[in-house]
Write a protein that holds these residues in place. Sequence first.
Motif, PDB file in Angstrom:
ATOM      1  N   ASN A 290      -1.050   7.887 -11.873  1.00  0.00           N
ATOM      2  CA  ASN A 290       0.228   8.598 -11.774  1.00  0.00           C
ATOM      3  C   ASN A 290       0.608   9.307 -13.069  1.00  0.00           C
ATOM      4  O   ASN A 290       1.286  10.329 -13.045  1.00  0.00           O
ATOM      5  CB  ASN A 290       1.351   7.622 -11.401  1.00  0.00           C
ATOM      6  N   HIS A 291       0.181   8.711 -14.192  1.00  0.00           N
ATOM      7  CA  HIS A 291       0.674   9.205 -15.481  1.00  0.00           C
ATOM      8  C   HIS A 291      -0.372  10.058 -16.197  1.00  0.00           C
ATOM      9  O   HIS A 291      -1.556   9.736 -16.214  1.00  0.00           O
ATOM     10  CB  HIS A 291       1.066   8.018 -16.386  1.00  0.00           C
ATOM     11  N   GLU A 292       0.095  11.116 -16.809  1.00  0.00           N
ATOM     12  CA  GLU A 292      -0.770  11.999 -17.585  1.00  0.00           C
ATOM     13  C   GLU A 292      -1.467  11.238 -18.710  1.00  0.00           C
ATOM     14  O   GLU A 292      -2.644  11.471 -19.000  1.00  0.00           O
ATOM     15  CB  GLU A 292       0.059  13.160 -18.141  1.00  0.00           C
ATOM     16  N   ARG A 293      -0.751  10.304 -19.332  1.00  0.00           N
ATOM     17  CA  ARG A 293      -1.339   9.528 -20.445  1.00  0.00           C
ATOM     18  C   ARG A 293      -2.535   8.711 -19.957  1.00  0.00           C
ATOM     19  O   ARG A 293      -3.541   8.602 -20.647  1.00  0.00           O
ATOM     20  CB  ARG A 293      -0.266   8.620 -21.069  1.00  0.00           C
ATOM     21  N   THR A 294      -2.401   8.121 -18.771  1.00  0.00           N
ATOM     22  CA  THR A 294      -3.513   7.359 -18.185  1.00  0.00           C
ATOM     23  C   THR A 294      -4.693   8.283 -17.912  1.00  0.00           C
ATOM     24  O   THR A 294      -5.843   7.945 -18.202  1.00  0.00           O
ATOM     25  CB  THR A 294      -3.076   6.682 -16.867  1.00  0.00           C
ATOM     26  N   ARG A 295      -4.409   9.457 -17.352  1.00  0.00           N
ATOM     27  CA  ARG A 295      -5.479  10.417 -17.038  1.00  0.00           C
ATOM     28  C   ARG A 295      -6.228  10.831 -18.302  1.00  0.00           C
ATOM     29  O   ARG A 295      -7.455  10.891 -18.317  1.00  0.00           O
ATOM     30  CB  ARG A 295      -4.898  11.658 -16.337  1.00  0.00           C
ATOM     31  N   ARG A 296      -5.467  11.109 -19.372  1.00  0.00           N
ATOM     32  CA  ARG A 296      -6.105  11.516 -20.631  1.00  0.00           C
ATOM     33  C   ARG A 296      -6.997  10.407 -21.173  1.00  0.00           C
ATOM     34  O   ARG A 296      -8.108  10.656 -21.643  1.00  0.00           O
ATOM     35  CB  ARG A 296      -5.039  11.874 -21.673  1.00  0.00           C
ATOM     36  N   PHE A 297      -6.514   9.174 -21.103  1.00  0.00           N
ATOM     37  CA  PHE A 297      -7.303   8.040 -21.606  1.00  0.00           C
ATOM     38  C   PHE A 297      -8.600   7.886 -20.805  1.00  0.00           C
ATOM     39  O   PHE A 297      -9.683   7.740 -21.376  1.00  0.00           O
ATOM     40  CB  PHE A 297      -6.490   6.749 -21.543  1.00  0.00           C
ATOM     41  N   LEU A 298      -8.490   7.919 -19.488  1.00  0.00           N
ATOM     42  CA  LEU A 298      -9.684   7.748 -18.642  1.00  0.00           C
ATOM     43  C   LEU A 298     -10.682   8.867 -18.870  1.00  0.00           C
ATOM     44  O   LEU A 298     -11.889   8.646 -18.895  1.00  0.00           O
ATOM     45  CB  LEU A 298      -9.272   7.666 -17.177  1.00  0.00           C
ATOM     46  N   ASN A 299     -10.180  10.081 -19.062  1.00  0.00           N
ATOM     47  CA  ASN A 299     -11.077  11.210 -19.357  1.00  0.00           C
ATOM     48  C   ASN A 299     -11.790  11.001 -20.685  1.00  0.00           C
ATOM     49  O   ASN A 299     -12.988  11.263 -20.805  1.00  0.00           O
ATOM     50  CB  ASN A 299     -10.291  12.527 -19.398  1.00  0.00           C
ATOM     51  N   SER A 300     -11.065  10.522 -21.677  1.00  0.00           N
ATOM     52  CA  SER A 300     -11.671  10.320 -23.003  1.00  0.00           C
ATOM     53  C   SER A 300     -12.725   9.226 -22.965  1.00  0.00           C
ATOM     54  O   SER A 300     -13.768   9.324 -23.600  1.00  0.00           O
ATOM     55  CB  SER A 300     -10.599   9.987 -24.055  1.00  0.00           C
ATOM     56  N   VAL A 301     -12.484   8.182 -22.165  1.00  0.00           N
ATOM     57  CA  VAL A 301     -13.455   7.081 -22.059  1.00  0.00           C
ATOM     58  C   VAL A 301     -14.692   7.550 -21.301  1.00  0.00           C
ATOM     59  O   VAL A 301     -15.831   7.314 -21.717  1.00  0.00           O
ATOM     60  CB  VAL A 301     -12.821   5.858 -21.361  1.00  0.00           C
ATOM     61  N   SER A 302     -14.478   8.259 -20.187  1.00  0.00           N
ATOM     62  CA  SER A 302     -15.630   8.678 -19.372  1.00  0.00           C
ATOM     63  C   SER A 302     -16.451   9.755 -20.089  1.00  0.00           C
ATOM     64  O   SER A 302     -17.657   9.834 -19.921  1.00  0.00           O
ATOM     65  CB  SER A 302     -15.159   9.183 -18.010  1.00  0.00           C
ATOM     66  N   ASN A 303     -15.786  10.559 -20.917  1.00  0.00           N
ATOM     67  CA  ASN A 303     -16.513  11.602 -21.651  1.00  0.00           C
ATOM     68  C   ASN A 303     -17.075  11.115 -22.976  1.00  0.00           C
ATOM     69  O   ASN A 303     -17.873  11.782 -23.606  1.00  0.00           O
ATOM     70  CB  ASN A 303     -15.603  12.811 -21.922  1.00  0.00           C
ATOM     71  N   GLY A 304     -16.596   9.892 -23.390  1.00  0.00           N
ATOM     72  CA  GLY A 304     -17.071   9.374 -24.677  1.00  0.00           C
ATOM     73  C   GLY A 304     -18.417   8.759 -24.552  1.00  0.00           C
ATOM     74  O   GLY A 304     -19.072   8.446 -25.502  1.00  0.00           O
TER      75      GLY A 304
END
Length: 248
Positions: A234-248
């Motif tokens: 639901n939250h943009e902050r969660t989306r950004r974190f998940l993107n950073s982990v999956s792209n890291g």
Amino acid sequence: MITLKNIKKNFGKNEVLKGIDLAVEKSEVVVIMGPSGSGKSTLLRCMTLLEEINEGYIKIDDIEINAEPENRQRKNKIRALRKSTGFVFQHFNLFPHKTALKNVMEGPMTIKKTPKDEAKKLALDLLTKVGLKDKVDLYPSGLSGGQQQRVAIARALAMEPIVMLYDEPTSALDPELVREVLQVMKDLAKEGMTMVVVTHEMGFARDVADRVIFMDNGVIVEEGTAEQIFNNPNHERTRRFLNSVSNG
């Protein structure tokens, strides 16, 4: 099984936890994730009063503890709470001068006053359970990181806890050793152990978590099922974190 109400924790002027409310049901597996410095590990340590809370209320099973001045009754409650809670640390924290077997025997003999023969049988059973039957006489220096962490899990289980807490249990391991530790944790989850796990292992969270909690800056930003958090946060902050982990 676990209830936390308005948990606040300060380190000096730095407010690390800003009023956390959390309930964990019996046999539930809850994964806590979030960026470094979000308060995840501090929250876990507060659950067993390894970090003293500044405000709030903790209940594990039928043991209740508030943020209040130290006294004998409170010390006894903390001792009882820790007896019923297994804690697995990031860096294993094994006794270097004791074998794997004696590391696992230590808690029951010292804290529970379990007879030596009984403690030895329990330790052998648990080391077999975590796949280390042939390593019982080795010292930590002779074990890989993954093996040391599995000894640490066996050591925590030896106290027959009703709850297991894991603080980034695989973050100090080489990638090829991570799977063996996560498999032990998955097996425990299948057996119905109540577990709270701070981890960045997204695959484990997807496979095992009944609920995923995302923390940032000392608060719970979002919580939901693994499917909801990973597929439709639901939250943009969660989306950004998940993107950073999956792209890291």
